[in-house]
Design an enzyme around this catalytic site. Sequence first.
Site, PDB file in Angstrom:
ATOM      1  N   LYS A   1     -88.536 -11.599 -21.480  1.00 44.79           N
ATOM      2  CA  LYS A   1     -87.556 -10.653 -22.018  1.00 44.79           C
ATOM      3  C   LYS A   1     -86.428 -11.444 -22.660  1.00 44.79           C
ATOM      4  O   LYS A   1     -85.817 -12.307 -22.027  1.00 44.79           O
ATOM      5  CB  LYS A   1     -86.999  -9.758 -20.910  1.00 44.79           C
ATOM      6  CG  LYS A   1     -86.079  -8.656 -21.414  1.00 44.79           C
ATOM      7  CD  LYS A   1     -86.866  -7.573 -22.149  1.00 44.79           C
ATOM      8  CE  LYS A   1     -87.477  -6.586 -21.168  1.00 44.79           C
ATOM      9  NZ  LYS A   1     -88.148  -5.465 -21.860  1.00 44.79           N
TER      10      LYS A   1
ATOM     11  N   ARG B   1     -61.294 -35.692 -48.858  1.00 50.03           N
ATOM     12  CA  ARG B   1     -61.885 -34.356 -48.947  1.00 50.03           C
ATOM     13  C   ARG B   1     -61.637 -33.590 -47.657  1.00 50.03           C
ATOM     14  O   ARG B   1     -61.351 -34.171 -46.601  1.00 50.03           O
ATOM     15  CB  ARG B   1     -63.399 -34.440 -49.199  1.00 50.03           C
ATOM     16  CG  ARG B   1     -64.180 -35.052 -48.045  1.00 50.03           C
ATOM     17  CD  ARG B   1     -65.684 -34.929 -48.237  1.00 50.03           C
ATOM     18  NE  ARG B   1     -66.406 -35.517 -47.106  1.00 50.03           N
ATOM     19  CZ  ARG B   1     -67.723 -35.407 -46.913  1.00 50.03           C
ATOM     20  NH1 ARG B   1     -68.464 -34.726 -47.780  1.00 50.03           N
ATOM     21  NH2 ARG B   1     -68.301 -35.964 -45.866  1.00 50.03           N
TER      22      ARG B   1
ATOM     23  N   GLN C   1     -72.640 -37.707 -41.106  1.00 48.05           N
ATOM     24  CA  GLN C   1     -73.585 -38.380 -40.209  1.00 48.05           C
ATOM     25  C   GLN C   1     -72.870 -39.405 -39.335  1.00 48.05           C
ATOM     26  O   GLN C   1     -73.160 -39.534 -38.133  1.00 48.05           O
ATOM     27  CB  GLN C   1     -74.694 -39.084 -41.003  1.00 48.05           C
ATOM     28  CG  GLN C   1     -75.682 -38.139 -41.657  1.00 48.05           C
ATOM     29  CD  GLN C   1     -75.310 -37.767 -43.074  1.00 48.05           C
ATOM     30  OE1 GLN C   1     -74.124 -37.705 -43.411  1.00 48.05           O
ATOM     31  NE2 GLN C   1     -76.299 -37.511 -43.913  1.00 48.05           N
TER      32      GLN C   1
ATOM     33  N   HIS D   1     -68.816 -26.675 -46.992  1.00 48.53           N
ATOM     34  CA  HIS D   1     -68.212 -27.269 -48.180  1.00 48.53           C
ATOM     35  C   HIS D   1     -66.937 -26.534 -48.608  1.00 48.53           C
ATOM     36  O   HIS D   1     -66.901 -25.302 -48.660  1.00 48.53           O
ATOM     37  CB  HIS D   1     -69.207 -27.254 -49.337  1.00 48.53           C
ATOM     38  CG  HIS D   1     -70.441 -28.058 -49.076  1.00 48.53           C
ATOM     39  ND1 HIS D   1     -70.413 -29.419 -48.885  1.00 48.53           N
ATOM     40  CD2 HIS D   1     -71.750 -27.690 -48.965  1.00 48.53           C
ATOM     41  CE1 HIS D   1     -71.643 -29.861 -48.690  1.00 48.53           C
ATOM     42  NE2 HIS D   1     -72.469 -28.829 -48.718  1.00 48.53           N
TER      43      HIS D   1
END
Length: 302
Positions: A12, A177, A220, A248
């Site tokens: 279930k 960034r 990474q 992004h």
Amino acid sequence: MAVSLGHNQYGKAETRVVRVYRDSDPHEIVDYNVSVALSGDFEDIHHTGDNANCLTTDATKNTVNAFAKEHGEAARQPESFGIALAKHFVDDTAPVSRARIKIEMYPWNRLQHDGTPHPHAFARSGEFVRTATVTYDGENLYVVSGVKDYTVLKTTDSEFHGFLTDRYTTLQPTTDRVMATSVTGQWLHTDTEQDWSKSFDQVVATMSSVFAGHHSLALQQTMYAMGEAIITEQPEIGEVRFSLPNKHHFVVDLSPFGLENDNEVFYAADRAYGLIEGTIRNDAFLDRAPAAGAAFDPGQGW
């Protein structure tokens, strides 16, 4: 043509159970979404429709609800609740040889009343979902804690450049960034008797601290740094697995309006997105990892 039955399981999925602890003041609450998957001697069910060995999925749902009361102390933590359920299904149900319990735990925070935490009122926390997966086959017990939907962002200290280019490459290198991701993380315990909440809180704190303080040259690299720090601080963790979508944030071109945009206004794209996944292993425990296919479903964790 020869045909045979391969791996199969049933159970279930997504039993919602909320347990309120009224034995003390302030009250406590746990909120779970529990999925049960059973494997075992079920060939006749598939071949002939003989259901003699079939524990109904309704019974597994009822077991989850009953255990929230009967095993109230275990139910305080998703890992211990999963262990109690998995051992019951395997040890107490003859045809069942393996059980996998997957639990999502939805955190709740206490509401404030007159400047102090109210003992009986809560607000659902949307910071993340805590997870646990317990797999038991009568001999081997695998306990995996986790977190998902943990969205984190840093406005600087993230670069991405020096990457491979070909004739289809349009992405421009950057030395500054926005880096954001929604963390799904799982970590395998080699010690199955511990303070689960303390361990979980420490992992999330470590992961958060590394993400915030790590000067990143790639998602990474940050992923590996988080896993490495988690294992260093808790060496009883055998490995950590991450799935990190790159959320992004693209700089909006404001030049048509005569405005300069110095990394201040962004468009947050929801797709397409980079998906970074990896496993960081504690080499001291590699020999204790389960055999492929025994307790691991690719893409689903232990």
